[in-house]
Scaffold this active site. Structure first.
Site, PDB file in Angstrom:
ATOM      1  CG  LEU A   1      -1.988  -1.079   1.267  1.00  0.00           C
ATOM      2  CD1 LEU A   1      -2.676  -1.087   2.624  1.00  0.00           C
ATOM      3  CD2 LEU A   1      -3.013  -0.866   0.152  1.00  0.00           C
TER       4      LEU A   1
ATOM      5  N   GLY B   1       1.907   2.554  -3.102  1.00  0.00           N
ATOM      6  CA  GLY B   1       2.295   2.674  -4.497  1.00  0.00           C
ATOM      7  C   GLY B   1       3.715   3.167  -4.695  1.00  0.00           C
TER       8      GLY B   1
ATOM      9  N   GLY C   1      16.200  15.144 -16.296  1.00  0.00           N
ATOM     10  CA  GLY C   1      14.933  15.622 -15.780  1.00  0.00           C
ATOM     11  C   GLY C   1      14.963  15.650 -14.262  1.00  0.00           C
ATOM     12  CE1 TYR C   2      10.035  13.921 -10.383  1.00  0.00           C
ATOM     13  CE2 TYR C   2       9.539  14.300 -12.699  1.00  0.00           C
ATOM     14  CZ  TYR C   2       9.276  13.650 -11.512  1.00  0.00           C
ATOM     15  OH  TYR C   2       8.277  12.720 -11.452  1.00  0.00           O
ATOM     16  CB  ILE C   3      13.481  11.127 -11.770  1.00  0.00           C
ATOM     17  CG1 ILE C   3      11.976  11.275 -11.563  1.00  0.00           C
ATOM     18  CG2 ILE C   3      13.980   9.845 -11.098  1.00  0.00           C
ATOM     19  CD1 ILE C   3      11.155  10.162 -12.184  1.00  0.00           C
TER      20      ILE C   3
ATOM     21  CG  HIS D   1      11.300  40.104   9.367  1.00  0.00           C
ATOM     22  ND1 HIS D   1      12.032  40.065   8.203  1.00  0.00           N
ATOM     23  CD2 HIS D   1      12.154  40.487  10.349  1.00  0.00           C
ATOM     24  CE1 HIS D   1      13.280  40.421   8.462  1.00  0.00           C
ATOM     25  NE2 HIS D   1      13.382  40.673   9.774  1.00  0.00           N
TER      26      HIS D   1
END
Length: 461
Positions: free
Chosen positions: A40, A42, A186-188, A440
């Protein structure tokens, strides 16, 4: 004779789309079964988003300690370099994964969702046979939600196996490689490549395009490129990977020269594709849109009461999009009127530094943009993140100053993605942001100042 289970809803896939859909169905009183072949959570939870961010955090900690061992940092020094036990790091990462995996199971149980572990195979649009350890289970549901997710793209001349690995294997290596070649900027590829570089690995990135992170504009990407150059990550842009040769990867450079890059592992990160094979898509006779399952604005497929969500239905292939679609479909099945029509979906790249992009970019027609650099932000400077080229950029329509896009690059900037997306989704105009008193010192003040810049009176630049 095999018993047939007849739930109101069958969800196939237990990732962030599927398990959210199942939980929401349960909350709404719908008899629901969730089928998951693995664990579970993924790809995102088990072998993607969560474990990669854990590894990135561990790598950043190691890099900080290594730096303090070689030269004092903020007056802090270490007498010797830190030691890395990669097995211990992997074990810590797995504890996080296990905890979240258990949490998903508990949530499903609380929602009264029945979970069946096994591989599902459809014989028609509403009938699914699941092969479990205890034998076959047949399920015939009134509604089916397909959430099968995606898988890494495999190059025909670099099939996975041996030293050629995907992001899944990269996150579970028992030992650090000395030399890592990453195919795809790419991002991966860059997230993992940067993490391994922080661990002390010699990293080379091979990219067919002429720039890294081609989905982002050049100004947004420039701080990441500078970090790669500064930390010795070799970039071969405009280069083509040719395949394994001897102890490394054969590459044709932009100058058409063929070289071999020595590598202990070759990490292929050239994208992901929807998981459409092995579970009976052809038997369901669903209309397709290219490689994706075709759906309408409600995520309804061409077959009545069959729904599809997440990576299976197209870009952006992001976990949070899948979750939103899963929740929506559950509510539609329960009788609510819903459609999937977000104004913008945030994309985050956990590189060094991080990148956030929501909505339209600065090249959109009839827009104006305001940029505020982190070099002028006290919070950024106080955590050594002001001189890396980071900034926040607000893009607004020229006619009425409604905010249509926000991009930012900098340390921990991912944590502002919710604020950026909220502003766009709620139709905020620049004046709304400038009228808010921002705390701030925080990075969020850069959002305020970038908005003021559009009005022509930023305070701190």
């Amino acid at each position: 004779m095999t018993d047939i289970l007849r739930p109101r809803v069958l969800v196939v896939g237990g990732g962030p789309g599927g398990y959210v859909a199942a939980i929401r169905c349960g909350q709404l009183g719908l008899d629901t079964i969730l089928v998951e072949a693995s664990r579970l959570g993924g790809t995102c939870l088990i072998r993607g988003c969560i474990p990669s961010k854990a590894m990135i955090h561990a790598a950043s900690t190691f890099a900080t300690m290594s730096s303090a061992a070689s030269a004092p940092c903020f007056g802090i020094s270490l007498a010797s370099a830190p030691l890395l036990d990669m097995g211990g790091t992997i074990a810590w990462k797995e504890k996080i994964v296990d905890r979240l995996n258990g949490g998903v199971g508990a949530l499903l149980k609380r929602a009264k969702v029945k979970v069946i572990e096994g591989w599902g195979q459809f014989s028609d649009a509403k009938t699914c046979t699941v092969e479990t350890v205890d034998g076959a289970v047949v399920i015939q549901a009134d509604h089916v939600i397909l959430a099968t997710g995606s898988m890494p793209v495999e190059l025909p001349f670099l099939p996975f196996g041996g030293k050629v690995i995907s992001s899944t294997e990269a996150l579970s290596l028992p030992e650090l490689p000395k030399k890592l070649v990453v195919v795809g900027a790419g991002y991966i590829g860059l997230e993992l490549g940067i993490a391994f570089a922080k661990f002390g690995v010699e990293v080379t990135v091979v990219e067919a395009a002429d720039r890294i992170l081609p989905l982002y504009d050049g100004k947004l990407v420039e701080p990441v490129r500078r970090w790669l150059d500064k930390h010795g990550v070799a970039l071969l842009l405009g280069a083509k990977a040719l395949g394994e040769r001897g102890d490394g990867l054969a590459v044709e450079t932009a100058d058409h020269e063929q070289i071999v890059l020595p590598a202990d592992h070759i990490l292929v990160t050239v994208g992901r594709k929807p998981l459409t094979e092995g579970w009976g898509l052809a038997e369901m006779a669903l209309a397709m849109e290219g490689r994706f399952v075709k759906v309408d604005e409600r995520c309804a497929t061409s077959t009545t009461n069959v729904w599809a969500i997440g990576d299976l239905v197209g870009e952006p292939m992001l976990a949070h999009k899948a979750s939103a679609q899963g929740e929506m479909v559950a509510e539609i099945i329960a009788g609510k009127r819903r459609r999937f029509d977000p104004v913008a979906i945030p994309a985050v790249c956990f590189t060094e530094p991080e990148i956030v992009s929501v909505g339209l970019g600065p090249d959109a027609p009839d827009t104006v943009a305001g940029i505020f650099p982190f070099a002028a932000n006290g919070r950024a400077l106080s955590m050594e993140a002001g001189d890396e080229g980071g900034f926040v950029r607000v893009v607004a329509r020229a006619s009425d100053r409604q905010i249509v896009g926000i991009q930012a690059v900098g340390a921990h900037i991912s944590e502002l993605s919710a604020a950026f997306t909220t502003a766009i989704e709620m139709g905020a105009v620049v004046d709304d942001i400038t009228g808010i008193i921002h705390a701030h010192p925080t990075l969020g003040e850069a959002f305020h100042e970038a908005s003021l810049k559009i009005l022509g009176h930023a305070i701190h630049i």
